[in-house]
Design a protein around this motif. Structure first.
Motif, PDB file in Angstrom:
ATOM      1  N   SER A   3       4.325  -7.746  -8.743  1.00  0.00           N
ATOM      2  CA  SER A   3       5.212  -6.585  -8.657  1.00  0.00           C
ATOM      3  C   SER A   3       6.677  -7.008  -8.703  1.00  0.00           C
ATOM      4  O   SER A   3       7.525  -6.261  -9.205  1.00  0.00           O
ATOM      5  CB  SER A   3       4.924  -5.769  -7.397  1.00  0.00           C
ATOM      6  N   TRP A  54       8.915   1.162  -6.671  1.00  0.00           N
ATOM      7  CA  TRP A  54       9.063  -0.019  -5.834  1.00  0.00           C
ATOM      8  C   TRP A  54       8.741   0.297  -4.369  1.00  0.00           C
ATOM      9  O   TRP A  54       8.130  -0.514  -3.674  1.00  0.00           O
ATOM     10  CB  TRP A  54      10.466  -0.587  -5.962  1.00  0.00           C
ATOM     11  N   ALA A  55       9.125   1.469  -3.912  1.00  0.00           N
ATOM     12  CA  ALA A  55       8.815   1.864  -2.533  1.00  0.00           C
ATOM     13  C   ALA A  55       7.309   2.040  -2.335  1.00  0.00           C
ATOM     14  O   ALA A  55       6.797   1.800  -1.241  1.00  0.00           O
ATOM     15  CB  ALA A  55       9.552   3.148  -2.177  1.00  0.00           C
ATOM     16  N   LYS A  56       6.597   2.455  -3.368  1.00  0.00           N
ATOM     17  CA  LYS A  56       5.140   2.643  -3.278  1.00  0.00           C
ATOM     18  C   LYS A  56       4.373   1.327  -3.269  1.00  0.00           C
ATOM     19  O   LYS A  56       3.371   1.199  -2.578  1.00  0.00           O
ATOM     20  CB  LYS A  56       4.633   3.499  -4.441  1.00  0.00           C
ATOM     21  N   VAL A  57       4.831   0.346  -4.060  1.00  0.00           N
ATOM     22  CA  VAL A  57       4.057  -0.894  -4.193  1.00  0.00           C
ATOM     23  C   VAL A  57       4.417  -1.961  -3.168  1.00  0.00           C
ATOM     24  O   VAL A  57       3.719  -2.952  -3.054  1.00  0.00           O
ATOM     25  CB  VAL A  57       4.179  -1.502  -5.621  1.00  0.00           C
ATOM     26  N   THR A  58       5.499  -1.764  -2.420  1.00  0.00           N
ATOM     27  CA  THR A  58       5.943  -2.779  -1.472  1.00  0.00           C
ATOM     28  C   THR A  58       5.766  -2.278  -0.043  1.00  0.00           C
ATOM     29  O   THR A  58       6.152  -1.167   0.293  1.00  0.00           O
ATOM     30  CB  THR A  58       7.426  -3.128  -1.720  1.00  0.00           C
ATOM     31  N   ASP A  59       5.202  -3.136   0.806  1.00  0.00           N
ATOM     32  CA  ASP A  59       4.963  -2.771   2.199  1.00  0.00           C
ATOM     33  C   ASP A  59       6.147  -3.090   3.106  1.00  0.00           C
ATOM     34  O   ASP A  59       6.379  -2.409   4.089  1.00  0.00           O
ATOM     35  CB  ASP A  59       3.729  -3.506   2.734  1.00  0.00           C
ATOM     36  N   ASP A  60       6.898  -4.112   2.779  1.00  0.00           N
ATOM     37  CA  ASP A  60       8.008  -4.556   3.610  1.00  0.00           C
ATOM     38  C   ASP A  60       9.216  -3.629   3.414  1.00  0.00           C
ATOM     39  O   ASP A  60       9.787  -3.552   2.318  1.00  0.00           O
ATOM     40  CB  ASP A  60       8.371  -5.992   3.232  1.00  0.00           C
ATOM     41  N   SER A  61       9.620  -2.932   4.468  1.00  0.00           N
ATOM     42  CA  SER A  61      10.712  -1.956   4.342  1.00  0.00           C
ATOM     43  C   SER A  61      12.052  -2.630   4.062  1.00  0.00           C
ATOM     44  O   SER A  61      12.896  -2.078   3.364  1.00  0.00           O
ATOM     45  CB  SER A  61      10.814  -1.092   5.602  1.00  0.00           C
ATOM     46  N   LYS A  63      12.480  -5.341   2.270  1.00  0.00           N
ATOM     47  CA  LYS A  63      12.434  -5.701   0.844  1.00  0.00           C
ATOM     48  C   LYS A  63      12.699  -4.470  -0.025  1.00  0.00           C
ATOM     49  O   LYS A  63      13.412  -4.543  -1.024  1.00  0.00           O
ATOM     50  CB  LYS A  63      11.078  -6.315   0.516  1.00  0.00           C
ATOM     51  N   VAL A  64      12.128  -3.332   0.356  1.00  0.00           N
ATOM     52  CA  VAL A  64      12.363  -2.095  -0.394  1.00  0.00           C
ATOM     53  C   VAL A  64      13.843  -1.725  -0.347  1.00  0.00           C
ATOM     54  O   VAL A  64      14.450  -1.411  -1.371  1.00  0.00           O
ATOM     55  CB  VAL A  64      11.505  -0.932   0.178  1.00  0.00           C
TER      56      VAL A  64
END
Length: 111
Positions: A3, A54-61, A63-64
């Motif tokens: 990603s 990007w907000a959907k595929v990433t869990d770390d806030s 990093k988003v």
């Protein structure tokens, strides 16, 4: 493809297509505001799509937030670069402004 790699690929494509679209439209239509408006609209649409993706595929806030802030900074920079590049293209297409030659009456008066 990870990603992270997709993020950078989408960033490159969105900004590259935005600038290319503005240049092509300016060359064909010779209308600054039309070219700038359409390329900015495309840039805005792509920015929203990529930031939401990007907000959907990433869990770390963190990093988003960090990546989206970087993307928004790039978004503003592309708008500025696009505007000044299109303005430069318009100035070049108009050519230099030639001064009108004065008539005899204008230069020496009516005698």
């Amino acid at each position: 493809m990870s990603s992270n790699a997709l993020y950078w690929l989408f960033t490159l494509l969105a900004f590259g297509i935005t600038l290319l679209m503005g240049f092509v439209l300016m060359r064909r239509t010779k209308k600054l505001w039309l070219s700038f408006g359409i390329s900015t609209l495309f840039n805005t649409l792509m920015t929203v799509v990529v930031c939401v993706w990007w907000a959907k595929v990433t869990d770390d806030s963190y990093k988003v937030l960090f990546y989206n802030m970087f993307y928004l900074l790039g978004y503003v920079n592309v708008i500025i670069i696009d505007f000044f590049a299109l303005l430069s293209m318009r100035k070049k297409s108009e050519g230099p402004v030639k001064a009108r030659k004065k008539t005899y009456e204008e230069e020496y008066g009516d005698s």
